[in-house]
Design a protein around this motif. Structure first.
Motif, PDB file in Angstrom:
ATOM      1  N   GLY A 137       0.698  -0.655  -0.118  1.00 33.69           N
ATOM      2  CA  GLY A 137       0.043   0.114  -0.439  1.00 33.69           C
ATOM      3  C   GLY A 137       0.865   1.352  -0.120  1.00 33.69           C
ATOM      4  O   GLY A 137       2.287   0.961   0.539  1.00 33.69           O
ATOM      5  N   SER A 138       0.226   2.352  -0.734  1.00 34.51           N
ATOM      6  CA  SER A 138       0.936   4.066  -0.511  1.00 34.51           C
ATOM      7  C   SER A 138       1.579   3.325   0.877  1.00 34.51           C
ATOM      8  O   SER A 138       2.786   4.578   0.224  1.00 34.51           O
ATOM      9  CB  SER A 138       0.309   4.951  -1.444  1.00 34.51           C
ATOM     10  OG  SER A 138       0.091   4.624  -2.559  1.00 34.51           O
ATOM     11  N   ALA A 139       0.645   3.898   1.867  1.00 32.61           N
ATOM     12  CA  ALA A 139       1.443   4.583   3.314  1.00 32.61           C
ATOM     13  C   ALA A 139       2.359   3.218   3.585  1.00 32.61           C
ATOM     14  O   ALA A 139       3.666   4.060   4.179  1.00 32.61           O
ATOM     15  CB  ALA A 139       0.176   4.078   4.269  1.00 32.61           C
ATOM     16  N   THR A 140       2.574   2.184   3.237  1.00 31.15           N
ATOM     17  CA  THR A 140       3.775   1.510   3.726  1.00 31.15           C
ATOM     18  C   THR A 140       4.679   2.129   2.589  1.00 31.15           C
ATOM     19  O   THR A 140       6.197   1.470   3.570  1.00 31.15           O
ATOM     20  CB  THR A 140       3.366  -0.090   3.436  1.00 31.15           C
ATOM     21  OG1 THR A 140       1.966  -0.207   3.813  1.00 31.15           O
ATOM     22  CG2 THR A 140       4.266  -0.940   3.998  1.00 31.15           C
ATOM     23  N   LEU A 141       4.982   2.026   1.282  1.00 27.77           N
ATOM     24  CA  LEU A 141       5.375   2.776   0.473  1.00 27.77           C
ATOM     25  C   LEU A 141       6.386   3.598   1.115  1.00 27.77           C
ATOM     26  O   LEU A 141       7.911   4.274   0.837  1.00 27.77           O
ATOM     27  CB  LEU A 141       5.247   2.767  -0.956  1.00 27.77           C
ATOM     28  CG  LEU A 141       4.870   0.768  -1.435  1.00 27.77           C
ATOM     29  CD1 LEU A 141       4.132   1.005  -2.688  1.00 27.77           C
ATOM     30  CD2 LEU A 141       6.186   0.030  -1.831  1.00 27.77           C
ATOM     31  N   THR A 142       5.309   4.886   1.439  1.00 30.85           N
ATOM     32  CA  THR A 142       5.648   5.907   1.578  1.00 30.85           C
ATOM     33  C   THR A 142       7.140   5.754   2.733  1.00 30.85           C
ATOM     34  O   THR A 142       8.061   6.341   2.602  1.00 30.85           O
ATOM     35  CB  THR A 142       4.900   6.729   2.256  1.00 30.85           C
ATOM     36  OG1 THR A 142       3.568   7.142   0.479  1.00 30.85           O
ATOM     37  CG2 THR A 142       5.388   8.055   2.846  1.00 30.85           C
ATOM     38  N   LYS A 143       6.811   4.991   3.704  1.00 32.22           N
ATOM     39  CA  LYS A 143       7.478   4.637   4.790  1.00 32.22           C
ATOM     40  C   LYS A 143       8.941   3.955   4.638  1.00 32.22           C
ATOM     41  O   LYS A 143       9.687   4.554   4.641  1.00 32.22           O
ATOM     42  CB  LYS A 143       6.746   3.909   6.175  1.00 32.22           C
ATOM     43  CG  LYS A 143       7.969   4.111   7.369  1.00 32.22           C
ATOM     44  CD  LYS A 143       6.760   2.774   7.987  1.00 32.22           C
ATOM     45  CE  LYS A 143       7.306   2.892   9.095  1.00 32.22           C
ATOM     46  NZ  LYS A 143       8.780   2.077   9.701  1.00 32.22           N
ATOM     47  N   GLN A 144       8.493   3.185   3.541  1.00 31.72           N
ATOM     48  CA  GLN A 144      10.278   2.471   2.896  1.00 31.72           C
ATOM     49  C   GLN A 144      10.577   3.925   2.266  1.00 31.72           C
ATOM     50  O   GLN A 144      11.867   3.774   2.177  1.00 31.72           O
ATOM     51  CB  GLN A 144       9.952   1.339   2.190  1.00 31.72           C
ATOM     52  CG  GLN A 144       9.168   0.059   2.874  1.00 31.72           C
ATOM     53  CD  GLN A 144       9.110  -0.670   2.326  1.00 31.72           C
ATOM     54  OE1 GLN A 144       9.472  -1.126   0.845  1.00 31.72           O
ATOM     55  NE2 GLN A 144       8.287  -1.895   2.375  1.00 31.72           N
ATOM     56  N   LEU A 145      10.364   4.839   1.035  1.00 27.61           N
ATOM     57  CA  LEU A 145      10.975   5.572   0.789  1.00 27.61           C
ATOM     58  C   LEU A 145      12.319   5.961   1.543  1.00 27.61           C
ATOM     59  O   LEU A 145      13.024   6.834   1.589  1.00 27.61           O
ATOM     60  CB  LEU A 145      10.127   6.243  -0.251  1.00 27.61           C
ATOM     61  CG  LEU A 145      10.201   6.959  -1.397  1.00 27.61           C
ATOM     62  CD1 LEU A 145      11.803   6.656  -2.048  1.00 27.61           C
ATOM     63  CD2 LEU A 145       9.082   7.819  -2.023  1.00 27.61           C
TER      64      LEU A 145
END
Length: 290
Positions: free
Chosen positions: A127-135
């Motif tokens: 999900g976008s929230a998870t990917l934002t954190k990884q970024l």
């Protein structure tokens, strides 16, 4: 002149013996002899002289000069091969939410194939929230994210690629099957099938329900959009999805939301600004209009 001849020449200059050089490359001695003749004919100089007493060959002055250049050429060739091999093996850690991956990314894939970039992507789906954190944590180089608000992350650059609306989806057996547009406040008594947190959709759904002063009756949550569609199809509840995710859908009925100032599904390219030419090329391709 070819690179193999240069390799033979440099080795012969070191070995000073035709037989030894031929054995080094597992070729016949005439192969080495012909190499010397080819080079001498092309360069119009004598490169070696035979020392009959010691059964060896020695470089002439011209041969010594050519040796210095041949060694530089082979060193540069080795560097180029190593650089190209490293570039070919290089991977870009690329984040892609499932909905964007399924319904938007295929439009970009052809461009990436044409630029020979697809093989470099090491894709992480979440999900976008998870990917934002990884970024943010440096675990991704580039991501395409969904967002309902402008993305502002320290040291992360963003480009908005597209914007789409959210829609309500219902079964063709649902009481709203003939409705084309509706105020969100009229849905307060409905059962919702929703995507789990980590996606943009729950945040957009919260924004709409808060503006309309009610808590949605969420009877089931899932991370899988196909499960959501399936349960809506069976009339377990209604769904709330980006119009991108229901384009061409024939088994469900989509309803426009009439509310003013409603959230939009923004597709955003987010990345760490850097000088890596491969990542720069990827960003330039992705940022082109579809």
């Amino acid at each position: 002149m070819n690179f193999r001849d240069l390799e033979y020449f440099v080795q012969l200059a070191n070995d000073r013996n035709y037989t030894k050089t031929a054995q080094h490359f597992s070729v016949s001695q005439p192969t080495i002899t012909y190499m010397v003749k080819r080079l001498e004919d092309e360069l119009q100089v004598q490169l070696f002289v035979r020392d009959q007493s010691h059964h060896q060959v020695n470089l002439t002055l011209a041969g010594n000069e050519f040796l210095a250049h041949a060694q530089k050429i082979l060193t540069e060739l080795h560097t180029v091969k190593s650089d190209l091999k490293a570039l070919s093996a290089q991977k870009v850690r690329f984040g892609l939410p499932p909905i964007i991956g399924n319904y938007y990314f295929p439009q970009l894939a052809q461009k990436l194939l044409q630029e020979n970039l697809m093989s470099h992507l090491e894709t992480v789906e979440a999900g976008s929230a998870t990917l934002t954190k990884q970024l943010q944590e440096g675990n991704l180089d580039v991501a395409i994210l969904g967002a309902i608000e402008p993305i502002s992350i320290p040291e992360i650059a963003t480009v908005t690629l597209a914007k789409t609306r959210f829609k309500i989806i219902v079964s063709k057996d649902h009481r709203l099957k003939d409705v084309t547009a509706i105020k969100f406040s009229e849905l307060k008594s409905e059962n919702f099938i929703a995507l789990k947190e980590g996606f943009v959709h729950p945040a957009a759904l919260r924004e709409l329900t808060e503006k309309n002063g009610f808590q949605p009756k969420i009877v089931y949550t899932t991370p899988d959009i196909n499960v959501l569609k399936g349960m809506v199809h069976e009339n377990v509840g209604i769904g709330f999805l980006s119009e991108m995710a229901i384009s061409g859908e024939r088994d469900l009925h989509a309803i426009d939301i009439l509310d003013d100032d409603q959230p939009l599904f923004n597709i955003v390219l987010a990345y760490h600004p850097q000088v890596n030419p491969l990542i720069e090329q990827l960003i330039n391709v992705l940022a082109r209009p579809v």
